[in-house]
Scaffold this active site. Structure first.
Site, PDB file in Angstrom:
ATOM      1  N   ASP A 116       0.121 -22.266 -10.134  1.00  0.00           N
ATOM      2  CA  ASP A 116      -0.385 -23.289  -9.214  1.00  0.00           C
ATOM      3  C   ASP A 116      -1.883 -23.500  -9.457  1.00  0.00           C
ATOM      4  O   ASP A 116      -2.599 -23.953  -8.574  1.00  0.00           O
ATOM      5  CB  ASP A 116      -0.136 -22.886  -7.752  1.00  0.00           C
ATOM      6  CG  ASP A 116      -0.821 -21.576  -7.395  1.00  0.00           C
ATOM      7  OD1 ASP A 116      -1.414 -20.954  -8.292  1.00  0.00           O
ATOM      8  OD2 ASP A 116      -0.757 -21.163  -6.225  1.00  0.00           O
ATOM      9  N   ASN A 119     -11.509 -17.062  -1.930  1.00  0.00           N
ATOM     10  CA  ASN A 119     -11.091 -17.724  -0.685  1.00  0.00           C
ATOM     11  C   ASN A 119     -12.249 -17.995   0.272  1.00  0.00           C
ATOM     12  O   ASN A 119     -12.029 -18.471   1.386  1.00  0.00           O
ATOM     13  CB  ASN A 119     -10.056 -16.869   0.059  1.00  0.00           C
ATOM     14  CG  ASN A 119      -8.755 -16.743  -0.716  1.00  0.00           C
ATOM     15  OD1 ASN A 119      -8.298 -17.694  -1.345  1.00  0.00           O
ATOM     16  ND2 ASN A 119      -8.174 -15.556  -0.678  1.00  0.00           N
ATOM     17  N   HIS A 168      -2.986 -18.884  -8.797  1.00  0.00           N
ATOM     18  CA  HIS A 168      -2.307 -17.592  -8.871  1.00  0.00           C
ATOM     19  C   HIS A 168      -1.717 -17.371 -10.260  1.00  0.00           C
ATOM     20  O   HIS A 168      -1.181 -18.292 -10.873  1.00  0.00           O
ATOM     21  CB  HIS A 168      -1.212 -17.511  -7.809  1.00  0.00           C
ATOM     22  CG  HIS A 168      -1.762 -17.536  -6.423  1.00  0.00           C
ATOM     23  ND1 HIS A 168      -1.711 -18.660  -5.624  1.00  0.00           N
ATOM     24  CD2 HIS A 168      -2.406 -16.588  -5.705  1.00  0.00           C
ATOM     25  CE1 HIS A 168      -2.307 -18.394  -4.465  1.00  0.00           C
ATOM     26  NE2 HIS A 168      -2.731 -17.143  -4.486  1.00  0.00           N
ATOM     27  N   GLY A 212      -5.146 -14.482   1.021  1.00  0.00           N
ATOM     28  CA  GLY A 212      -5.986 -15.297   1.894  1.00  0.00           C
ATOM     29  C   GLY A 212      -7.295 -14.635   2.284  1.00  0.00           C
ATOM     30  O   GLY A 212      -8.194 -15.300   2.806  1.00  0.00           O
ATOM     31  N   SER A 225      -4.985 -12.277  -2.628  1.00  0.00           N
ATOM     32  CA  SER A 225      -3.645 -12.433  -3.200  1.00  0.00           C
ATOM     33  C   SER A 225      -3.621 -12.125  -4.694  1.00  0.00           C
ATOM     34  O   SER A 225      -2.572 -11.771  -5.242  1.00  0.00           O
ATOM     35  CB  SER A 225      -3.124 -13.857  -2.997  1.00  0.00           C
ATOM     36  OG  SER A 225      -3.998 -14.783  -3.618  1.00  0.00           O
TER      37      SER A 225
END
Lengths: 223, 229
Positions: free
Chosen positions: B193, B105, B196, B75, B48
């Site tokens: 967050d 991830n 990101h 992801g 991402s």
């Protein structure tokens, strides 16, 4: 509606820190602080579709001038939003409008359970903020081609729209401008991964939404 | 270096459609189509962190003009990227540079395994595109406060720094330090967050990356093309 005890989508549940960096709780704590520091007229609450809206130019253009706060967290389902709003994210503020956009991440729940979760949130907001109007946004279609999640989301919208029709402190607002094309497909120009909106997709959603919020803000305060 | 057949992070694997709307495969299929339609000079591939870059203005300003394709998929782990590259996302294209950004991830794998997975992808890329330069981006720190994932990502970066030079054709760019404040926190102004990047966060990365890409593209002689662009 459905009894909370038997509906996991309507049972306040925090997100577990399965990855190990505590990001969900960090974001929640930040939102609770913002409630102490700011006096928003509008609060947006929900999942990544809310959270990402804040990252695009359209937010500063249309929503910042209305004194908005953005409490979206990626991945959140109804039970997570319910927990957050029960644990500080509605405290110390008196917004006139709460925009609620959640439901697409409730995997494993039925449309009835998801709708029940959304209505539980609407009730909670009304209990905490009796003078606020809650605008519930319809859950968008997803996936490049027709699939069971589109049907589930459409059913959620139907159930929620019905349940809201009898309330004066909340209303349903459809923000889907017609993302599903005549051949049943969704374009990556609107949803780059067939779920999350591009800047172009947000433009189509936010302009009517902005108009609706403005008209709610201009109305005299609800009882 | 870790043996690939013992390293789960270097085993190609597609993503199962658990949610029910087939979005991962739809995106992979679209990327394969883009390989048929385009003649990119630069290919971005990863998770991402790569995918989101394309949604902000910075992409249009700095990377589209370089004729870049973006095959980021949210992801994705090293296993998923490896699978995609082996299953069509390198067909018919001859980019001069590939930018690889993946690894954050890989929750089930150790730092050594993740670094091994990234090296395996870089190896695949140099095998398939012998004339291309591979730019591997360091994993960014994550989480608002210091936490085990920050340590893990930093360990991956340390291993990459020592392993990648053996491949040749590979460069490593790490802007991690730009994001951690003196009190050890990461700001939501940079990562909304704490994972990101915001547009401001991407600006921190984009300048050094763009400079590096321009440098590589200017060094690489233009190949004769059969058709006019």
């Amino acid at each position: 509606m459905s009894a909370e005890a038997s509906n996991p989508a309507a049972t306040p549940t925090p997100c577990e820190d399965s990855q190990g960096d505590g990001r969900w709780m960090s974001q929640h704590v930040r939102f609770v602080s913002e409630c102490k520091e700011r006096e928003p007229d509008v609060v947006f609450v929900g999942d990544s579709l809310v959270q990402l809206m804040h990252q695009f130019g359209i937010w500063r253009q249309l929503f910042s001038p209305l004194h908005c706060l953005n409490f979206g967290i990626g991945g959140d389902a109804t039970q997570h939003v319910l927990w957050r709003l029960s644990n500080g994210e509605l405290d110390n503020i008196s917004p006139k409008v709460v925009v609620l956009w959640v439901g697409t991440n409730n995997h494993g729940h039925t449309a009835e359970q998801i709708a029940g979760g959304i209505m539980e949130i609407v009730q909670l907001i009304h209990n905490k903020l009796p003078n606020a109007h809650t605008l519930v946004l319809g859950v968008l279609p997803r996936g490049r081609v027709p699939n069971p999640l589109r049907e589930r989301n459409a059913e959620v919208n139907k159930l929620v729209q019905d349940a809201l029709s009898s309330l004066s402190h909340a209303s349903f607002f459809n923000v889907d401008p017609g993302f599903v094309l005549s051949d049943g497909s969704i374009s990556h120009q609107d949803m780059y991964d067939y779920l999350h909106l591009t800047a172009h997709g947000y433009q189509a959603v936010c302009e009517p939404l902005h108009a609706q919020i403005k008209s709610l803000l201009e109305k005299p305060a609800e009882n | 270096m870790s043996g690939d057949d013992l390293n789960p992070a270097a085993v190609p694997q597609p993503v199962e459609d658990r949610q029910g709307d087939g979005r991962w495969m739809s995106q992979h299929t679209r990327f394969m189509q883009e390989c048929k339609d385009g003649e990119p000079e630069v290919l971005f591939v990863g998770d991402s962190m790569v995918q989101l870059m394309k949604q902000y203005e910075i992409w249009k300003e700095m990377f589209s003009p370089l004729h870049a394709l973006n095959f980021g998929l949210a992801g994705d782990t090293t296993c998923n990227v490896l699978w995609r590259l082996q299953n069509g996302e390198l067909e018919n294209i001859r980019p001069k540079v590939v930018v690889l950004w993946v690894g954050t991830n890989n929750h089930d794998h150790t730092a050594e395994q993740v670094a091994g997975g990234i090296v395996a992808i870089a190896q695949l890329l140099t095998n398939r595109l012998p004339k291309a330069k591979i730019v591997v981006l360091g994993l960014l720190p994550r989480g608002e406060q210091p936490n085990p994932l920050r340590e893990k990502n930093a360990a991956v970066n340390r291993l990459l720094r020592s392993w990648l030079p053996r491949l040749g054709q590979t460069l490593f760019l790490d802007v991690s330090n730009e994001f951690i404040h003196s009190d050890g926190t990461i700001s939501s102004q940079d990562m909304f967050d704490y994972l990101h990047l915001t547009p401001a966060g991407y600006n921190t990365l984009a300048k050094p990356l763009s400079d590096l890409l321009l440098q590589i593209l200017e060094e690489t002689p233009e190949e004769r093309r059969a058709s006019l662009v």
